[in-house]
Design a protein around this motif. Structure first.
Motif, PDB file in Angstrom:
ATOM      1  N   TRP A  34      45.982  43.348  62.600  1.00 55.34           N
ATOM      2  CA  TRP A  34      45.881  41.896  62.657  1.00 55.34           C
ATOM      3  C   TRP A  34      44.434  41.450  62.758  1.00 55.34           C
ATOM      4  CZ3 TRP A  34      48.149  37.368  61.916  1.00 55.34           C
ATOM      5  CH2 TRP A  34      47.608  36.239  62.529  1.00 55.34           C
ATOM      6  N   TYR A  63      48.056  36.498  67.265  1.00 56.69           N
ATOM      7  CA  TYR A  63      48.776  37.718  66.920  1.00 56.69           C
ATOM      8  C   TYR A  63      50.226  37.633  67.368  1.00 56.69           C
ATOM      9  CZ  TYR A  63      50.570  42.440  67.292  1.00 56.69           C
ATOM     10  OH  TYR A  63      51.377  43.545  67.187  1.00 56.69           O
ATOM     11  N   ALA A  66      52.257  35.513  64.948  1.00 53.59           N
ATOM     12  CA  ALA A  66      52.460  36.185  63.655  1.00 53.59           C
ATOM     13  C   ALA A  66      53.393  37.378  63.797  1.00 53.59           C
ATOM     14  CB  ALA A  66      51.108  36.615  63.087  1.00 53.59           C
ATOM     15  N   HIS A  67      53.271  38.134  64.876  1.00 57.53           N
ATOM     16  CA  HIS A  67      54.135  39.298  65.086  1.00 57.53           C
ATOM     17  C   HIS A  67      55.596  38.866  65.160  1.00 57.53           C
ATOM     18  CE1 HIS A  67      56.075  42.614  67.316  1.00 57.53           C
ATOM     19  NE2 HIS A  67      55.214  43.381  66.657  1.00 57.53           N
ATOM     20  N   ARG A  70      56.842  38.267  61.589  1.00 56.24           N
ATOM     21  CA  ARG A  70      56.371  39.260  60.626  1.00 56.24           C
ATOM     22  C   ARG A  70      57.338  39.463  59.455  1.00 56.24           C
ATOM     23  NH1 ARG A  70      58.113  41.498  65.226  1.00 56.24           N
ATOM     24  NH2 ARG A  70      59.535  43.290  65.202  1.00 56.24           N
ATOM     25  N   ASP A  71      58.632  39.515  59.729  1.00 52.85           N
ATOM     26  CA  ASP A  71      59.587  39.722  58.641  1.00 52.85           C
ATOM     27  C   ASP A  71      59.629  38.508  57.710  1.00 52.85           C
ATOM     28  OD1 ASP A  71      60.289  42.256  59.550  1.00 52.85           O
ATOM     29  OD2 ASP A  71      61.856  41.472  60.875  1.00 52.85           O
ATOM     30  N   LYS A  74      56.557  38.690  55.429  1.00 50.21           N
ATOM     31  CA  LYS A  74      56.710  39.650  54.341  1.00 50.21           C
ATOM     32  C   LYS A  74      57.619  39.105  53.252  1.00 50.21           C
ATOM     33  CE  LYS A  74      58.439  44.265  53.199  1.00 50.21           C
ATOM     34  NZ  LYS A  74      58.999  45.543  53.734  1.00 50.21           N
ATOM     35  N   TRP A 111      50.974  45.806  56.370  1.00 45.00           N
ATOM     36  CA  TRP A 111      50.833  45.524  57.808  1.00 45.00           C
ATOM     37  C   TRP A 111      52.203  45.423  58.469  1.00 45.00           C
ATOM     38  CZ3 TRP A 111      51.695  40.552  60.345  1.00 45.00           C
ATOM     39  CH2 TRP A 111      51.309  40.548  61.690  1.00 45.00           C
ATOM     40  N   VAL A 112      53.122  44.689  57.841  1.00 45.24           N
ATOM     41  CA  VAL A 112      54.459  44.551  58.409  1.00 45.24           C
ATOM     42  C   VAL A 112      55.172  45.900  58.422  1.00 45.24           C
ATOM     43  CG1 VAL A 112      56.713  43.448  58.147  1.00 45.24           C
ATOM     44  CG2 VAL A 112      54.627  42.130  57.708  1.00 45.24           C
ATOM     45  N   ALA A 116      53.268  46.002  62.132  1.00 48.48           N
ATOM     46  CA  ALA A 116      52.432  44.841  62.454  1.00 48.48           C
ATOM     47  C   ALA A 116      51.497  45.120  63.626  1.00 48.48           C
ATOM     48  CB  ALA A 116      53.306  43.618  62.739  1.00 48.48           C
ATOM     49  N   GLU A 118      48.321  45.285  66.173  1.00 46.92           N
ATOM     50  CA  GLU A 118      47.343  44.259  66.540  1.00 46.92           C
ATOM     51  C   GLU A 118      45.922  44.708  66.249  1.00 46.92           C
ATOM     52  OE1 GLU A 118      46.031  41.463  70.357  1.00 46.92           O
ATOM     53  OE2 GLU A 118      47.470  43.099  70.622  1.00 46.92           O
TER      54      GLU A 118
END
Length: 435
Positions: A34, A63, A66-67, A70-71, A74, A111-112, A116, A118
């Motif tokens: 991230w 972070y 976004a975490h 994350r799905d 993507k 990243w995902v 994901a 940090e």
């Protein structure tokens, strides 16, 4: 002794084989985190909308935020649903391009897929400037005088007269609409009523009870051309107009706010309830170039019903081309002169829910074509305007052409033509120009 020599020979042979073996040319993927990779990209491409209080449904400023998404990140970047960017970049280059390259999509998905991670905050590079969305500043916000409950189903066109707050000559240099009830607001247009048109507008308002008056097609004024100050359709966050340009507003003018309400069409929503929409303006006292917003469509489509889209047809196309320099004075109500070049700075397209693709281009007198805007995958819910990085000059003898395509093959389809309702269709180009 022999055993030792034999072992030494085997070791030497293995070493030689290892030396002869070619190294693996496939580079190992660099870990994506991230802080080092994803955060700066999200800040630049998504930070204009995905902030606390922004137009997006959730923020992506940290972070943790976004975490948690994350799905969704993507899925939306792989489908190209996000960031919302409809133009083909093979047509032209635009200011504040939000699109992602294939490499950037790959980075986000890697990243995902890696969980994901940090990473280390110390690895974060300098934060790039976020893509600007909306107005850089708001100088005036004009609101409907009172809430309005649509009276016609499924489509109700209503115009509201708003006071212009300045007593001297000003220029609108940016525009944003603020739909009060997005579930029923199909589109918004802010028209300029010049001082000599105000009495006619007020007479229309006085003829009907309740706030505003009925206004299909435009502001309903027959006393000359009614200029546009700005427009909104779903997905348009508003924007500044190109630097050094603006739309002239004389003292004593009014703003006529046309709101198209749709309360019952499944393609748009229609959730019901009342509405109290407002519009915001960036305003300056001087500009280098006076501008004009020009809608672009075939008059025969509008007046004579010549834009037929038969039921059962999967790809119906209509197009229109004309030289705007030959009638610039008439088109702009005398703001521009005939026979002189025009410069196109900003472009947009508008259709309804059957649209599949649309294009706006310059057809040169020589026969060459220059693309202004190409939307290869139309989405009614993501309509925007786009500022060209390099403005295009339209010379006398050139034409501007708009072309639209529709799919009217769904079960139960009926013949469709140009119309004001959401279930009807339009093929409208818009361009912001100077002379």
């Amino acid at each position: 002794m022999r055993r030792m020599l034999g072992a030494s020979a085997l070791l030497m042979s293995a070493a030689l084989v290892a030396c002869d073996k070619e190294p693996d040319p496939t580079p190992k993927p660099v870990p994506v985190t991230w802080h080092a990779n994803v955060g700066p990209l999200v800040e630049q491409k998504c930070g204009g909308c995905h902030v606390e209080g922004g137009i997006a449904p959730f923020a992506l400023e940290s972070y943790a935020q976004a975490h948690a998404q994350r799905d969704a990140i993507k899925g939306s970047v792989l489908s190209r649903h996000m960031p919302p960017w409809m133009p083909s970049n093979e047509c032209a280059q635009y200011v504040e391009d939000r699109s992602l390259t294939e490499e950037q999509v790959s980075l986000l998905t890697r990243w995902v897929d890696a969980g994901a991670p940090e990473g280390n905050p110390s690895e974060a590079p300098p934060v790039p400037r976020p893509i600007t969305v909306g107005l850089s500043r708001v100088d005036a916000t004009l609101k409907m005088p009172t809430a309005y409950l649509p009276r016609k189903n499924p489509d109700d066109y209503r115009c509201f007269i708003l006071d212009w707050p300045y007593a001297d000559l000003r220029y609108v240099t940016g525009f944003r609409a603020n739909p009060g009830n997005p579930g029923i607001v199909h589109h918004v247009i802010a028209f300029l009523a010049e001082p000599q048109q105000v009495a006619a507008a007020q007479a229309l308002d006085d003829q009907e009870p309740g706030p505003g008056y009925t206004c299909f097609g435009g502001a309903g004024l027959n006393s000359g051309r009614t200029a546009w100050l700005g427009s909104w359709a779903p997905g348009n966050p508003g924007s500044n107009y190109p630097e050094g340009t603006g739309l002239r507003v004389s003292p004593g003018s009014k703003v006529i706010l046309q709101v198209h309400y749709n309360t019952g069409h499944s393609g748009h929503g229609g959730t019901g309830g009342s509405d109290e929409t407002s519009v915001s303006f960036k305003v300056d006292s001087t500009v280098d170039k006076v501008a004009f917003v020009q809608p672009w469509a075939d008059p025969a489509w509008i007046r004579s019903g010549m834009m037929k889209i038969p039921a059962g047809q999967a790809d119906v196309a209509h197009g229109f081309a004309f030289d705007p320099t030959s009638a610039a004075a008439q088109l702009t109500g005398g703001v521009f002169q005939d026979g002189k070049p025009l410069t196109v700075h900003n472009v947009a397209l508008h259709m309804h829910t059957l649209g599949t693709k649309a294009k706006l281009e310059i057809q040169r007198r020589s026969g060459a074509r220059e693309c202004l805007l190409d939307i290869p995958r139309w989405d009614f819910h993501w309509q925007g305007s786009y500022t060209l990085r390099q403005p295009k000059v339209v010379n006398p003898g050139d034409s501007i052409r708009v072309e639209c395509h529709w799919n009217n093959s769904a079960p139960g389809a009926v013949d469709v033509n140009w119309g004001e309702g959401t279930g009807d269709e339009m093929c409208l180009g818009l361009y912001y120009m100077t002379q």
